[in-house]
Design an enzyme around this catalytic site. Structure first.
Site, PDB file in Angstrom:
ATOM      1  N   TYR A 233       0.853  -1.192   0.000  1.00 24.80           N
ATOM      2  CA  TYR A 233       0.000   0.000   0.000  1.00 24.80           C
ATOM      3  C   TYR A 233       0.888   1.240   0.000  1.00 24.80           C
ATOM      4  CZ  TYR A 233      -3.901   3.100   1.172  1.00 24.80           C
ATOM      5  OH  TYR A 233      -4.857   4.081   1.137  1.00 24.80           O
ATOM      6  N   PHE A 289      -5.681   9.356  -3.380  1.00 25.46           N
ATOM      7  CA  PHE A 289      -4.461   8.826  -4.012  1.00 25.46           C
ATOM      8  C   PHE A 289      -4.068   7.589  -3.239  1.00 25.46           C
ATOM      9  CE2 PHE A 289      -0.043   7.852  -4.226  1.00 25.46           C
ATOM     10  CZ  PHE A 289       0.420   8.229  -5.467  1.00 25.46           C
ATOM     11  N   GLU A 290      -3.997   6.480  -3.934  1.00 27.36           N
ATOM     12  CA  GLU A 290      -3.394   5.297  -3.348  1.00 27.36           C
ATOM     13  C   GLU A 290      -2.928   4.375  -4.461  1.00 27.36           C
ATOM     14  OE1 GLU A 290      -6.343   3.657  -0.711  1.00 27.36           O
ATOM     15  OE2 GLU A 290      -7.666   3.027  -2.340  1.00 27.36           O
ATOM     16  N   ILE A 291      -1.793   3.750  -4.236  1.00 27.43           N
ATOM     17  CA  ILE A 291      -1.270   2.728  -5.130  1.00 27.43           C
ATOM     18  C   ILE A 291      -1.175   1.470  -4.295  1.00 27.43           C
ATOM     19  CG2 ILE A 291       0.657   1.997  -6.577  1.00 27.43           C
ATOM     20  CD1 ILE A 291       1.356   4.939  -6.990  1.00 27.43           C
TER      21      ILE A 291
END
Length: 396
Positions: A233, A289-291
């Site tokens: 994450y 926003f997250e990857i």
């Protein structure tokens, strides 16, 4: 006789000069050929020149060598890519803001990598939307309709009670307190976007929202960084949630942890979301926003947690956001070494910035204001430096 020999000598010289002129003319013309056709044609004409003059062969060989060097450059291998996609929950009316965001994302990163996009909507996308989005991106575009069962009330939700909760929160002026669609969105982002059929083929996602900005060059592949470094994450901004939107979320989560101790690893990140006495500090990763790893969200443990929350009804009876839900899931199930702050990615979602500083700011050609970065300007609202300061995440 002497005159005849002189005449033949003159004719021979003229022939050589003429042949030379023809060869040079044709070699110049050859540059318009494709490389394969040009090589074959020059080879044939070289053989013809050999019969004319050894001097001409030497000059032609030099030209041939130059052509091979300039017309057959070494082509670098394409960069290794992850099984990944951008995922964007959006609506037809978001087109203008979305295009501006996509142009920045392409310019700063994706024009070099061409990762695909998955656009999701609870209503059909218009042809205009599809065409104008495809015009500004380099990667493949896929457009999906959200299944009705993922954007509606479960049969165990009391809709009268839910409507009363919305009215009460609106009267108390709680942000998005009166919005029904916002609640469906938060529930969908918490537990369903990764189950859409268009997402099944991917292992990684990068969440993007219309209107966000990217303020720096991203000169590496964040997906591959995550994959190669054991990360699950990634985030840019942290903030504290409004307690009025989640009054029972922490107690509901504690019940889950009590009932599913076997799912909580000893090495976890619960110190990030709790204060010294074990109470909930409201810290969360801002999920616009997250990857992240889709395998993590599809895991038994995360799905069990989401189902527990969904049954409790807080998405509708309160206004649980997907950001605190994702963050509590990450805190329970992952260790600090599996979570990454993308400090070097300049990112804006109104009204907050994440902006690199110092040499990184200059090297990545940033236009964002470093002094506005939330962990610098609003330390009392940001939890990022607390995340950085965490040492071991092993619980005793």
């Amino acid at each position: 006789m002497a005159q005849g020999r002189d005449l033949r000598g003159i004719l021979f010289v003229l022939a050589v000069l003429f042949g030379t002129a023809v060869v040079w003319r044709d070699l110049r013309y050859d540059f318009a050929f494709s490389s394969d056709m040009r090589a074959a044609e020059i080879s044939r004409r070289t053989k013809e020149v050999t019969l004319t003059s050894t001097v001409q062969l030497t000059e032609t060989a030099t030209v041939l060598e130059t052509v091979q060097l300039t017309e057959a450059p070494v082509v670098p291998d394409p960069p290794e890519k992850a099984s990944a996609a951008f995922v964007i929950l959006t609506r037809n009316k978001d087109l203008k803001d979305l295009r501006e965001t996509l142009v920045q994302l392409e310019d700063r990163f994706n024009r070099r990598y061409n990762y695909p996009y998955v656009f999701l909507n609870n209503e059909p996308f218009s042809d205009e939307f599809k065409e104008r989005v495809a015009d500004v991106v380099s990667g493949e575009c896929r457009f999906g309709l959200i299944p009705k069962e993922h954007w509606s009330y479960p049969d165990y939700i009391n809709q009268t009670r839910a409507a009363e909760a919305r009215k009460d929160m609106e009267q108390r002026k709680i942000i998005y307190g009166g919005s029904e669609s916002y609640r469906h969105m938060c529930r969908y982002e918490s537990g369903f976007f990764f189950r859409h059929p268009l997402m099944e083929q991917y292992s990684w996602y990068w969440r993007v929202e219309p209107g966000v900005k990217f303020g720096c060059d991203i000169d590496y592949d964040p997906f591959m960084f995550m994959q190669q470094n054991g990360k699950k994450y990634g985030f840019t901004i942290t903030i504290k949630e409004y307690i009025e939107t989640i009054p029972t979320l922490w107690n509901t989560t504690k019940r889950f942890m009590s009932e599913h101790k076997d799912l909580i690893p000893a090495s976890n990140l619960l110190d990030f979301v709790t204060d010294k006495d074990g109470g909930y500090n409201r810290c969360h990763f801002w999920s616009n926003f997250e990857i992240g790893s889709l395998d993590f969200l599809r895991s038994e443990r995360y799905l069990a947690y989401f189902d527990h929350l969904d049954r409790a009804g807080g998405f509708f009876y309160e206004r649980w956001g997907d950001a605190p839900v994702h963050s509590l899931g990450v805190a329970m199930f992952l260790g600090k070494d599996e979570v990454h702050w993308f400090e070097d990615i300049g990112y804006y979602h109104g009204p907050l910035w994440n902006c690199p500083k110092g040499a990184t700011h200059k090297a990545k050609k940033c236009w964002c204001p470093p002094e506005e970065s939330i962990e610098t300007k609003n330390k009392h609202w940001s939890c990022t430096l607390d995340f950085v300061a965490l040492g071991t995440t092993t619980k005793k």
